[in-house]
Scaffold this motif. Structure first.
Motif, PDB file in Angstrom:
ATOM      1  N   THR A  14       0.829  -1.191   0.000  1.00  0.00           N
ATOM      2  CA  THR A  14       0.000   0.000   0.000  1.00  0.00           C
ATOM      3  C   THR A  14       0.864   1.242   0.000  1.00  0.00           C
ATOM      4  OG1 THR A  14      -1.733  -1.125   1.207  1.00  0.00           O
ATOM      5  CG2 THR A  14      -1.760   1.274   1.286  1.00  0.00           C
ATOM      6  N   LYS A  15       0.624   2.109  -0.953  1.00  0.00           N
ATOM      7  CA  LYS A  15       1.340   3.370  -1.036  1.00  0.00           C
ATOM      8  C   LYS A  15       0.577   4.430  -0.269  1.00  0.00           C
ATOM      9  CE  LYS A  15       2.572   6.985  -4.344  1.00  0.00           C
ATOM     10  NZ  LYS A  15       2.435   7.421  -5.745  1.00  0.00           N
ATOM     11  N   THR A  16       1.121   4.859   0.850  1.00  0.00           N
ATOM     12  CA  THR A  16       0.446   5.883   1.637  1.00  0.00           C
ATOM     13  C   THR A  16       1.130   7.228   1.493  1.00  0.00           C
ATOM     14  OG1 THR A  16       1.775   5.334   3.582  1.00  0.00           O
ATOM     15  CG2 THR A  16      -0.321   4.209   3.329  1.00  0.00           C
ATOM     16  N   GLY A  17       2.447   7.256   1.495  1.00  0.00           N
ATOM     17  CA  GLY A  17       3.155   8.525   1.409  1.00  0.00           C
ATOM     18  C   GLY A  17       3.103   9.259   2.729  1.00  0.00           C
ATOM     19  N   ASP A  18       4.070  10.142   2.950  1.00  0.00           N
ATOM     20  CA  ASP A  18       4.121  10.903   4.182  1.00  0.00           C
ATOM     21  C   ASP A  18       3.158  12.078   4.165  1.00  0.00           C
ATOM     22  OD1 ASP A  18       7.687  10.428   4.344  1.00  0.00           O
ATOM     23  OD2 ASP A  18       6.089   9.251   5.235  1.00  0.00           O
ATOM     24  N   ASP A  19       2.688  12.469   2.978  1.00  0.00           N
ATOM     25  CA  ASP A  19       1.855  13.662   2.879  1.00  0.00           C
ATOM     26  C   ASP A  19       0.557  13.363   2.163  1.00  0.00           C
ATOM     27  OD1 ASP A  19       2.987  13.219   0.432  1.00  0.00           O
ATOM     28  OD2 ASP A  19       3.311  15.313  -0.044  1.00  0.00           O
ATOM     29  N   GLU A  20      -0.060  12.222   2.512  1.00  0.00           N
ATOM     30  CA  GLU A  20      -1.322  11.845   1.875  1.00  0.00           C
ATOM     31  C   GLU A  20      -2.345  12.933   2.134  1.00  0.00           C
ATOM     32  OE1 GLU A  20      -5.144  11.056   1.808  1.00  0.00           O
ATOM     33  OE2 GLU A  20      -4.403  10.302   3.707  1.00  0.00           O
ATOM     34  N   ASN A  21      -2.888  13.520   1.069  1.00  0.00           N
ATOM     35  CA  ASN A  21      -3.828  14.610   1.203  1.00  0.00           C
ATOM     36  C   ASN A  21      -4.523  14.837  -0.134  1.00  0.00           C
ATOM     37  OD1 ASN A  21      -1.958  16.155  -0.391  1.00  0.00           O
ATOM     38  ND2 ASN A  21      -0.794  16.530   1.480  1.00  0.00           N
ATOM     39  N   GLU A  28      -2.259  12.572  -8.416  1.00  0.00           N
ATOM     40  CA  GLU A  28      -2.315  11.189  -8.882  1.00  0.00           C
ATOM     41  C   GLU A  28      -3.441  10.996  -9.896  1.00  0.00           C
ATOM     42  OE1 GLU A  28      -0.675   7.461  -9.099  1.00  0.00           O
ATOM     43  OE2 GLU A  28       0.048   9.133  -7.872  1.00  0.00           O
ATOM     44  N   LEU A  29      -4.584  11.621  -9.641  1.00  0.00           N
ATOM     45  CA  LEU A  29      -5.685  11.519 -10.589  1.00  0.00           C
ATOM     46  C   LEU A  29      -5.351  12.219 -11.906  1.00  0.00           C
ATOM     47  CD1 LEU A  29      -9.002  11.984  -8.563  1.00  0.00           C
ATOM     48  CD2 LEU A  29      -8.085   9.902  -9.572  1.00  0.00           C
ATOM     49  N   VAL A  40     -10.153   3.661  -8.689  1.00  0.00           N
ATOM     50  CA  VAL A  40     -11.368   3.839  -7.907  1.00  0.00           C
ATOM     51  C   VAL A  40     -11.074   4.814  -6.774  1.00  0.00           C
ATOM     52  CG1 VAL A  40     -12.957   2.715  -6.288  1.00  0.00           C
ATOM     53  CG2 VAL A  40     -12.394   1.611  -8.464  1.00  0.00           C
ATOM     54  N   VAL A  41     -11.966   5.768  -6.566  1.00  0.00           N
ATOM     55  CA  VAL A  41     -11.855   6.702  -5.444  1.00  0.00           C
ATOM     56  C   VAL A  41     -12.703   6.154  -4.299  1.00  0.00           C
ATOM     57  CG1 VAL A  41     -12.170   9.069  -4.658  1.00  0.00           C
ATOM     58  CG2 VAL A  41     -11.580   8.618  -7.057  1.00  0.00           C
ATOM     59  N   ALA A  42     -12.063   5.853  -3.188  1.00  0.00           N
ATOM     60  CA  ALA A  42     -12.762   5.339  -2.008  1.00  0.00           C
ATOM     61  C   ALA A  42     -12.865   6.458  -0.981  1.00  0.00           C
ATOM     62  CB  ALA A  42     -12.016   4.145  -1.421  1.00  0.00           C
ATOM     63  N   ILE A  61      -7.606   3.533  -5.342  1.00  0.00           N
ATOM     64  CA  ILE A  61      -7.258   2.126  -5.536  1.00  0.00           C
ATOM     65  C   ILE A  61      -7.039   1.924  -7.026  1.00  0.00           C
ATOM     66  CG2 ILE A  61      -7.944  -0.258  -5.156  1.00  0.00           C
ATOM     67  CD1 ILE A  61      -9.903   0.822  -3.019  1.00  0.00           C
ATOM     68  N   HIS A  62      -5.806   1.583  -7.396  1.00  0.00           N
ATOM     69  CA  HIS A  62      -5.456   1.464  -8.808  1.00  0.00           C
ATOM     70  C   HIS A  62      -5.726   0.056  -9.330  1.00  0.00           C
ATOM     71  CE1 HIS A  62      -3.494   5.429  -8.718  1.00  0.00           C
ATOM     72  NE2 HIS A  62      -3.124   5.086  -7.492  1.00  0.00           N
ATOM     73  N   VAL A  63      -5.688  -0.071 -10.649  1.00  0.00           N
ATOM     74  CA  VAL A  63      -5.987  -1.346 -11.292  1.00  0.00           C
ATOM     75  C   VAL A  63      -5.052  -2.442 -10.795  1.00  0.00           C
ATOM     76  CG1 VAL A  63      -6.070  -2.554 -13.503  1.00  0.00           C
ATOM     77  CG2 VAL A  63      -6.949  -0.219 -13.333  1.00  0.00           C
ATOM     78  N   ASP A  64      -3.778  -2.097 -10.572  1.00  0.00           N
ATOM     79  CA  ASP A  64      -2.808  -3.104 -10.127  1.00  0.00           C
ATOM     80  C   ASP A  64      -2.886  -3.383  -8.634  1.00  0.00           C
ATOM     81  OD1 ASP A  64      -1.754  -0.809  -9.069  1.00  0.00           O
ATOM     82  OD2 ASP A  64       0.179  -0.916 -10.111  1.00  0.00           O
ATOM     83  N   GLY A  65      -3.828  -2.758  -7.938  1.00  0.00           N
ATOM     84  CA  GLY A  65      -3.996  -2.997  -6.504  1.00  0.00           C
ATOM     85  C   GLY A  65      -3.271  -2.014  -5.625  1.00  0.00           C
ATOM     86  N   GLU A  66      -2.426  -1.164  -6.198  1.00  0.00           N
ATOM     87  CA  GLU A  66      -1.724  -0.179  -5.375  1.00  0.00           C
ATOM     88  C   GLU A  66      -2.710   0.845  -4.853  1.00  0.00           C
ATOM     89  OE1 GLU A  66       1.181   2.929  -6.916  1.00  0.00           O
ATOM     90  OE2 GLU A  66       2.545   1.491  -5.976  1.00  0.00           O
ATOM     91  N   VAL A  67      -2.470   1.307  -3.628  1.00  0.00           N
ATOM     92  CA  VAL A  67      -3.366   2.256  -2.978  1.00  0.00           C
ATOM     93  C   VAL A  67      -2.609   3.549  -2.684  1.00  0.00           C
ATOM     94  CG1 VAL A  67      -4.852   2.700  -0.978  1.00  0.00           C
ATOM     95  CG2 VAL A  67      -4.731   0.400  -1.960  1.00  0.00           C
ATOM     96  N   THR A  68      -3.167   4.651  -3.113  1.00  0.00           N
ATOM     97  CA  THR A  68      -2.632   5.967  -2.770  1.00  0.00           C
ATOM     98  C   THR A  68      -3.522   6.558  -1.689  1.00  0.00           C
ATOM     99  OG1 THR A  68      -1.845   6.335  -5.033  1.00  0.00           O
ATOM    100  CG2 THR A  68      -2.040   8.262  -3.619  1.00  0.00           C
ATOM    101  N   GLY A  69      -2.955   6.803  -0.535  1.00  0.00           N
ATOM    102  CA  GLY A  69      -3.735   7.295   0.588  1.00  0.00           C
ATOM    103  C   GLY A  69      -4.040   6.180   1.565  1.00  0.00           C
ATOM    104  N   ILE A  70      -4.777   6.516   2.586  1.00  0.00           N
ATOM    105  CA  ILE A  70      -5.056   5.543   3.639  1.00  0.00           C
ATOM    106  C   ILE A  70      -6.393   5.871   4.290  1.00  0.00           C
ATOM    107  CG2 ILE A  70      -3.805   6.894   5.390  1.00  0.00           C
ATOM    108  CD1 ILE A  70      -2.845   4.210   6.558  1.00  0.00           C
ATOM    109  N   LEU A  71      -7.179   4.837   4.533  1.00  0.00           N
ATOM    110  CA  LEU A  71      -8.466   5.009   5.182  1.00  0.00           C
ATOM    111  C   LEU A  71      -8.520   4.395   6.569  1.00  0.00           C
ATOM    112  CD1 LEU A  71     -11.166   4.386   2.413  1.00  0.00           C
ATOM    113  CD2 LEU A  71     -10.085   6.534   3.093  1.00  0.00           C
TER     114      LEU A  71
END
Length: 405
Positions: A14-21, A28-29, A40-42, A61-71
């Protein structure tokens, strides 16, 4: 259904990054749009009880399963991946409910213990098969990042007549809805149900605030650190200083604006509603900055230095830049010096962190104490429903279908 921490998750980190915002999600979009990539925007649209993130939090949530951000800190992301694949296949949004209030060992088998429930809305972003909807989503996030004025946005989550008002539509909210208090006191986001004519709508309402603005007076290495950290935390940063070989874009690439002003001319810098940190480390410059920028309009003024130095700076000045008046005692409540929260900071990085923490506490009306000492607050009202007199609080869509970012 895979469990969090399963082999599938290990393969796709999971790609969260230090500055997820919002800014990162917007970037990214935009990359997905330019590269014709779907995702997909969750979005968390409802929270009951305690949870890792609150309403309005988003991830991609990207096609390859990578996630940008964190819920959720990884609790539900693996399950969201599987649902996201179906959303991308059908281009139909869906709403998911996760209840963590049952026994710890009964949720995914990993003992979450969050003691809350969250509802997540999955929305497809496909610039190839659904370009107008992709434009709408990206335009929404871009406006949130760039706005200099607060506003309220309503996202249609559910509709009794999708042909008339489709899920995913974004609308502005009329002033009457604010007066009706649909979100409740202190809530920044939440679900409401409203009629629009004969159509019943379920909406995610969000109060969108402009990025907080910081003015840094100084061009030293500590100013560079503060600028970089503030920018990572979504602050809009202006560096204001007179012309020197250090007041350059190369030294302050993270700054939104570099203002080169005449020496002592700090009154030329707009401080209305902004947070100012004075850190030139020159007594005369710091004195002039404090005397000229500590105004009724400024939100906060922090001064780097000792209490003794503060006393010298507060003395009426008849030398140097020409500000020879005393400071109105009523404005001293806006002056924070020594600047920063008391966390025992010693290194420049720690000092920058303590300054940002103090500004954040002031911005949010908090004291900056330990969370463990804070009394638990009530969860507040749940999902308000409009009365018949509230027939429609929706104006025209923010972004027309033809809008292209």
């Amino acid at each position: 259904m895979k469990k969090a921490g399963s082999e599938g998750e290990q393969r796709t980190r999971t790609k969260t990054g230090d500055d997820e915002n919002m800014e990162e999600l917007s970037r990214e979009l935009k990359a997905c749009l330019s590269e014709s990539r779907a995702c997909v925007v969750a979005t968390i649209v409802d929270v009951d009880g305690s949870a890792y993130r609150r309403e309005g939090a988003r991830c991609l949530i990207h096609v390859d399963g990578e996630v940008t951000g964190i819920l959720s800190g990884g609790c539900i992301e693996e399950d969201l991946r599987e649902h996201a694949q179906e959303v991308l296949r059908t281009l139909e949004p869906r709403k998911l409910f996760y209840d963590f209030r049952i026994g710890e060992d009964e949720v995914w088998g990993i003992g979450l213990g969050c003691n809350g429930a969250i509802t997540v809305w999955l929305e497809p972003f496909d610039p190839v098969r659904s370009p107008h909807a992709a434009d709408r989503i990206l335009g929404d996030l871009r406006r949130r990042v760039e706005t200099r004025e607060p506003y309220v946005v309503a996202t249609v989550i559910g509709s009794s007549d999708p042909a008339a008002v489709p899920p995913g539509a974004r609308r502005t909210l009329a002033a009457a809805a604010e007066e009706a208090g649909l979100l409740g006191a202190g809530r920044r986001a939440g679900l409401v149900r409203l009629p629009e004519g004969s159509t019943q709508l379920e909406l995610l309402l969000e109060r969108v605030a402009p990025r907080p603005e910081l003015v840094i007076v100084g061009v030293g290495d500590d100013a560079r650190l503060l600028c970089s950290l503030a920018r990572r935390l979504q602050w809009r940063v202006t560096v204001a200083y007179h012309a020197t070989d250090k007041a350059t874009r190369e030294r302050f690439p993270a700054a939104d604006e570099l203002r080169v002003i005449p020496r002592y001319a700090f009154e030329q810098v707009d401080v209305k509603g902004k947070y100012v940190v004075v850190m030139s480390h020159n007594l005369d410059l710091d004195r002039e900055a404090v005397h000229r920028m500590l105004t009724p309009e400024v939100a906060y003024l922090g001064l780097v230095g000792s209490r003794y130095r503060l006393e010298k700076i507060l003395e009426p000045n008849s030398n140097g830049g020409g500000s020879d008046g005393s400071i109105d005692p009523q404005l001293l409540a806006k002056l924070y010096s020594p600047v920063g929260l008391d966390i025992g900071a010693e290194t420049p990085e720690e000092i920058a962190m303590s300054i940002l923490a103090e500004m954040t506490a002031v911005k949010n009306g908090r004291s900056g104490g330990f969370l463990r000492d804070r009394k638990a607050a009530g969860s507040g009202a749940r999902t308000p429903t409009a009365t018949p007199s509230q027939s429609s609080f929706l104006d025209e869509p923010i972004f027309p279908e033809s809008c292209r970012v």
